[in-house]
Design a protein around this motif. Structure first.
Motif, PDB file in Angstrom:
ATOM      1  N   TYR A 152       4.836 -21.220  33.396  1.00 34.60           N
ATOM      2  CA  TYR A 152       4.544 -20.693  32.059  1.00 34.60           C
ATOM      3  C   TYR A 152       3.247 -19.896  32.081  1.00 34.60           C
ATOM      4  O   TYR A 152       3.166 -18.795  31.535  1.00 34.60           O
ATOM      5  CB  TYR A 152       4.454 -21.849  31.061  1.00 34.60           C
ATOM      6  CG  TYR A 152       4.507 -21.435  29.610  1.00 34.60           C
ATOM      7  CD1 TYR A 152       5.586 -20.720  29.123  1.00 34.60           C
ATOM      8  CD2 TYR A 152       3.490 -21.774  28.722  1.00 34.60           C
ATOM      9  CE1 TYR A 152       5.650 -20.339  27.783  1.00 34.60           C
ATOM     10  CE2 TYR A 152       3.549 -21.407  27.387  1.00 34.60           C
ATOM     11  CZ  TYR A 152       4.620 -20.685  26.925  1.00 34.60           C
ATOM     12  OH  TYR A 152       4.683 -20.319  25.596  1.00 34.60           O
ATOM     13  N   LYS A 153       2.253 -20.443  32.743  1.00 34.79           N
ATOM     14  CA  LYS A 153       0.958 -19.762  32.828  1.00 34.79           C
ATOM     15  C   LYS A 153       1.091 -18.447  33.573  1.00 34.79           C
ATOM     16  O   LYS A 153       0.488 -17.440  33.202  1.00 34.79           O
ATOM     17  CB  LYS A 153      -0.047 -20.646  33.571  1.00 34.79           C
ATOM     18  CG  LYS A 153      -0.438 -21.901  32.836  1.00 34.79           C
ATOM     19  CD  LYS A 153      -1.399 -22.698  33.711  1.00 34.79           C
ATOM     20  CE  LYS A 153      -1.503 -24.139  33.299  1.00 34.79           C
ATOM     21  NZ  LYS A 153      -2.240 -24.920  34.309  1.00 34.79           N
ATOM     22  N   SER A 154       1.883 -18.456  34.623  1.00 32.07           N
ATOM     23  CA  SER A 154       2.045 -17.264  35.433  1.00 32.07           C
ATOM     24  C   SER A 154       2.748 -16.152  34.646  1.00 32.07           C
ATOM     25  O   SER A 154       2.354 -14.982  34.696  1.00 32.07           O
ATOM     26  CB  SER A 154       2.830 -17.639  36.688  1.00 32.07           C
ATOM     27  OG  SER A 154       3.178 -16.508  37.409  1.00 32.07           O
ATOM     28  N   CYS A 156       2.722 -15.894  31.398  1.00 37.70           N
ATOM     29  CA  CYS A 156       1.748 -15.469  30.388  1.00 37.70           C
ATOM     30  C   CYS A 156       0.758 -14.488  31.013  1.00 37.70           C
ATOM     31  O   CYS A 156       0.449 -13.442  30.435  1.00 37.70           O
ATOM     32  CB  CYS A 156       1.027 -16.695  29.836  1.00 37.70           C
ATOM     33  SG  CYS A 156      -0.192 -16.341  28.557  1.00 37.70           S
ATOM     34  N   GLU A 157       0.283 -14.823  32.195  1.00 44.21           N
ATOM     35  CA  GLU A 157      -0.653 -13.964  32.919  1.00 44.21           C
ATOM     36  C   GLU A 157      -0.050 -12.571  33.164  1.00 44.21           C
ATOM     37  O   GLU A 157      -0.714 -11.551  32.993  1.00 44.21           O
ATOM     38  CB  GLU A 157      -1.003 -14.629  34.260  1.00 44.21           C
ATOM     39  CG  GLU A 157      -1.963 -13.863  35.143  1.00 44.21           C
ATOM     40  CD  GLU A 157      -3.289 -13.566  34.449  1.00 44.21           C
ATOM     41  OE1 GLU A 157      -3.809 -14.484  33.794  1.00 44.21           O
ATOM     42  OE2 GLU A 157      -3.769 -12.417  34.545  1.00 44.21           O
ATOM     43  N   TYR A 170      -8.911  -4.883  24.585  1.00 50.00           N
ATOM     44  CA  TYR A 170      -8.407  -5.927  23.684  1.00 50.00           C
ATOM     45  C   TYR A 170      -8.793  -7.296  24.231  1.00 50.00           C
ATOM     46  O   TYR A 170      -8.517  -7.629  25.393  1.00 50.00           O
ATOM     47  CB  TYR A 170      -6.894  -5.818  23.497  1.00 50.00           C
ATOM     48  CG  TYR A 170      -6.382  -6.881  22.548  1.00 50.00           C
ATOM     49  CD1 TYR A 170      -6.752  -6.865  21.201  1.00 50.00           C
ATOM     50  CD2 TYR A 170      -5.582  -7.922  23.003  1.00 50.00           C
ATOM     51  CE1 TYR A 170      -6.332  -7.851  20.333  1.00 50.00           C
ATOM     52  CE2 TYR A 170      -5.140  -8.911  22.135  1.00 50.00           C
ATOM     53  CZ  TYR A 170      -5.525  -8.883  20.799  1.00 50.00           C
ATOM     54  OH  TYR A 170      -5.113  -9.862  19.952  1.00 50.00           O
ATOM     55  N   ASP A 171      -9.404  -8.115  23.380  1.00 50.66           N
ATOM     56  CA  ASP A 171     -10.046  -9.348  23.861  1.00 50.66           C
ATOM     57  C   ASP A 171      -9.141 -10.570  23.941  1.00 50.66           C
ATOM     58  O   ASP A 171      -9.531 -11.590  24.499  1.00 50.66           O
ATOM     59  CB  ASP A 171     -11.214  -9.704  22.941  1.00 50.66           C
ATOM     60  CG  ASP A 171     -12.429  -8.833  23.215  1.00 50.66           C
ATOM     61  OD1 ASP A 171     -12.560  -8.353  24.359  1.00 50.66           O
ATOM     62  OD2 ASP A 171     -13.231  -8.630  22.281  1.00 50.66           O
ATOM     63  N   TYR A 172      -7.967 -10.509  23.311  1.00 50.70           N
ATOM     64  CA  TYR A 172      -7.163 -11.728  23.215  1.00 50.70           C
ATOM     65  C   TYR A 172      -5.794 -11.578  23.857  1.00 50.70           C
ATOM     66  O   TYR A 172      -4.785 -12.046  23.314  1.00 50.70           O
ATOM     67  CB  TYR A 172      -6.988 -12.112  21.744  1.00 50.70           C
ATOM     68  CG  TYR A 172      -8.274 -12.400  21.009  1.00 50.70           C
ATOM     69  CD1 TYR A 172      -9.045 -13.517  21.342  1.00 50.70           C
ATOM     70  CD2 TYR A 172      -8.714 -11.589  19.965  1.00 50.70           C
ATOM     71  CE1 TYR A 172     -10.222 -13.808  20.651  1.00 50.70           C
ATOM     72  CE2 TYR A 172      -9.883 -11.869  19.272  1.00 50.70           C
ATOM     73  CZ  TYR A 172     -10.630 -12.979  19.619  1.00 50.70           C
ATOM     74  OH  TYR A 172     -11.796 -13.263  18.935  1.00 50.70           O
ATOM     75  N   ALA A 173      -5.737 -10.950  25.011  1.00 51.83           N
ATOM     76  CA  ALA A 173      -4.442 -10.660  25.641  1.00 51.83           C
ATOM     77  C   ALA A 173      -3.633 -11.932  25.913  1.00 51.83           C
ATOM     78  O   ALA A 173      -2.421 -11.974  25.682  1.00 51.83           O
ATOM     79  CB  ALA A 173      -4.650  -9.883  26.933  1.00 51.83           C
ATOM     80  N   HIS A 174      -4.300 -12.981  26.399  1.00 53.33           N
ATOM     81  CA  HIS A 174      -3.573 -14.218  26.696  1.00 53.33           C
ATOM     82  C   HIS A 174      -3.155 -14.951  25.431  1.00 53.33           C
ATOM     83  O   HIS A 174      -2.040 -15.464  25.338  1.00 53.33           O
ATOM     84  CB  HIS A 174      -4.415 -15.124  27.592  1.00 53.33           C
ATOM     85  CG  HIS A 174      -4.609 -14.569  28.968  1.00 53.33           C
ATOM     86  ND1 HIS A 174      -5.578 -13.632  29.241  1.00 53.33           N
ATOM     87  CD2 HIS A 174      -3.942 -14.775  30.126  1.00 53.33           C
ATOM     88  CE1 HIS A 174      -5.508 -13.303  30.532  1.00 53.33           C
ATOM     89  NE2 HIS A 174      -4.528 -13.977  31.089  1.00 53.33           N
ATOM     90  N   ALA A 175      -4.052 -15.011  24.471  1.00 52.87           N
ATOM     91  CA  ALA A 175      -3.715 -15.672  23.203  1.00 52.87           C
ATOM     92  C   ALA A 175      -2.546 -14.955  22.529  1.00 52.87           C
ATOM     93  O   ALA A 175      -1.617 -15.588  22.023  1.00 52.87           O
ATOM     94  CB  ALA A 175      -4.936 -15.700  22.281  1.00 52.87           C
ATOM     95  N   LEU A 176      -2.587 -13.638  22.553  1.00 59.73           N
ATOM     96  CA  LEU A 176      -1.503 -12.862  21.943  1.00 59.73           C
ATOM     97  C   LEU A 176      -0.189 -13.098  22.687  1.00 59.73           C
ATOM     98  O   LEU A 176       0.864 -13.269  22.063  1.00 59.73           O
ATOM     99  CB  LEU A 176      -1.862 -11.373  21.949  1.00 59.73           C
ATOM    100  CG  LEU A 176      -0.851 -10.410  21.305  1.00 59.73           C
ATOM    101  CD1 LEU A 176      -0.614 -10.752  19.833  1.00 59.73           C
ATOM    102  CD2 LEU A 176      -1.327  -8.961  21.441  1.00 59.73           C
ATOM    103  N   SER A 178       0.694 -15.778  24.600  1.00 57.92           N
ATOM    104  CA  SER A 178       1.237 -17.131  24.404  1.00 57.92           C
ATOM    105  C   SER A 178       1.760 -17.281  22.982  1.00 57.92           C
ATOM    106  O   SER A 178       2.787 -17.938  22.757  1.00 57.92           O
ATOM    107  CB  SER A 178       0.200 -18.199  24.745  1.00 57.92           C
ATOM    108  OG  SER A 178      -0.984 -18.069  23.993  1.00 57.92           O
ATOM    109  N   THR A 179       1.105 -16.647  22.033  1.00 57.57           N
ATOM    110  CA  THR A 179       1.605 -16.677  20.651  1.00 57.57           C
ATOM    111  C   THR A 179       3.002 -16.051  20.581  1.00 57.57           C
ATOM    112  O   THR A 179       3.904 -16.598  19.939  1.00 57.57           O
ATOM    113  CB  THR A 179       0.633 -15.925  19.717  1.00 57.57           C
ATOM    114  OG1 THR A 179      -0.606 -16.633  19.690  1.00 57.57           O
ATOM    115  CG2 THR A 179       1.185 -15.833  18.300  1.00 57.57           C
ATOM    116  N   GLU A 182       5.703 -18.271  22.351  1.00 55.42           N
ATOM    117  CA  GLU A 182       6.106 -19.381  21.486  1.00 55.42           C
ATOM    118  C   GLU A 182       6.952 -18.862  20.324  1.00 55.42           C
ATOM    119  O   GLU A 182       7.983 -19.444  20.001  1.00 55.42           O
ATOM    120  CB  GLU A 182       4.866 -20.103  20.951  1.00 55.42           C
ATOM    121  CG  GLU A 182       4.075 -20.860  22.029  1.00 55.42           C
ATOM    122  CD  GLU A 182       4.851 -22.024  22.602  1.00 55.42           C
ATOM    123  OE1 GLU A 182       5.478 -22.773  21.836  1.00 55.42           O
ATOM    124  OE2 GLU A 182       4.844 -22.196  23.844  1.00 55.42           O
TER     125      GLU A 182
END
Lengths: 225, 225
Positions: A152-154, A156-157, A170-176, A178-179, A182
């Motif tokens: 899952y992490k991979s 997302c990465e 853009y500062d929230y690439a991972h948060a965006l 994973s959002t 989901e």
DNA sequence: CGAATTTAATAGTATTACTATCAATAATGC
DNA sequence: GCATTATTGATAGTAATACTATTAAATTCG
């Protein structure tokens, strides 16, 4: 045609289910049964009856029902990332790569002939209903140490890296990402069972299309693409 | 000072736990124990020992552990919507109302003196870890018919209406809202347990601030505010 | 006050999630 | 080909869970 095999982290099972007839039956039937009964209704006892084996034999492959779920989810994320790698190969434009990835994440899976033991369509339904339960536990940190969520992490990465290529500021690439990952299954669930929580229409592929449009639009606007 | 009482849908319990000493003890201690043990580790047997009562007595208030979870979640969403109503009262500008709502949704709860029996801070942690399990079941449609998720839907409707006021042409107000509501707790969980899935830093209020900034930015850009 | 009703306590059941043991069978090595 | 080893099957058992049924005690109400 060639058949493939995904290499799954050894800590997720006691015996590799891909190596034996019994192991493959466990995977095949557990996907079918969890899809039908839900994770709560599914037991190793019922599974053992279905495959004409015994509980004890199944426990030789998986420590617990929860570990089996983790295995199935890990398989799915690995498979999906592989699909995305395949489909984005040779594509230069990061925005196009992102679009392809989001397409594969949101679309309904067709069964992949490369993996004849796995019903990807059923597995995707399991992801929708059960995947969050794989990590929403008190022992998530222990499972995480065993590498349960690497797939899952991979994934997302990977998607986050496409976003970073499009807009490095853009500062929230991972948060965006994973959002969106989901949301890609939550919105399907909502459209079917809690339709007041979404505009998406649950019918014949329509949800998946709506969801792709909704998420792609959100990502591109959010990152100022 | 006045103390308040949220009116909870009668189908969510067998006896109203807010009406008796035992009922209030059930609510109070179940919040404490689910927070500590997780939903899986929590049982009515342990609860009955804690409050010096019996399993059978607890079953007279709640049909099952699952119904108790639904009750707690319903209480939370009702409370949160009430908080938002209170805080946005008399505010004319819909963008400001949206900002206030998102602030309340993302910030860490402080205990509300109006409801002395409820530890809102602990309840918010339960929302983060357990709320999805309230609906991710095979019997979600039955629970839904009983009105189990009215509070969540109503909150979603409220926030979506702010969005619609800001931009009546945005087509996915509910999908965007439910995505953000889910993300508001998922991202907290990820930052703590699966930090590679988010940029948010888990420490002293920082996650909540990060999350507010991330989600507000995403919403406003997405709806072209 | 006494009958009716509510509430609590005790005990019990079916099922779940495992574990242990040992025999039967199949695969592998020399 | 036969011994060794690994794998599976059969059976049984345990502690805990999620509930239910029955009976006893307390409370309410006319």
């Amino acid at each position: 045609m060639a058949t493939l095999r995904l290499q799954i982290n050894e800590k997720l099972f006691l015996r590799d289910p891909q190596e034996t007839v019994l192991g493959r039956k466990i995977i095949q039937s557990s996907i079918k049964m969890i899809d039908e009964l839900g994770l709560e209704g599914f037991t190793f006892k019922k599974l053992s009856a279905e495959i004409q084996s015994t509980e004890a034999s199944i426990y030789r492959y998986f420590e617990s029902k929860h570990k089996l779920l983790i295995y199935l989810m890990a398989w799915y994320w690995n498979w999906l990332e592989y699909q995305i790698d395949f489909a984005t190969n040779n594509i230069k434009d990061p925005q196009e790569r992102l679009a392809i990835a989001m397409k594969m994440i949101t679309e309904v899976n067709v069964n992949d002939d490369y993996f004849p033991d796995i019903d990807e369509t059923a597995l995707q339904r399991i992801v929708i209903y059960e995947s969050d339960k794989a990590y929403l536990t008190k022992h998530v940190d222990d499972d995480n140490k065993d590498g349960s969520f690497l797939g899952y992490k991979s994934l997302c990465e990977k998607v986050a890296s496409f976003i970073k290529e499009i807009n490095p500021n853009y500062d929230y690439a991972h948060a965006l990402t994973s959002t969106c990952l989901e949301a890609s299954h939550q919105q399907i669930f909502f459209s079917r069972h809690l339709p007041r929580l979404t505009e998406h229409q649950y019918k014949e592929g329509k949800v998946h299309e709506d969801n792709y449009n909704f998420l792609m639009d959100m990502i591109l606007k959010t990152i100022d693409a």
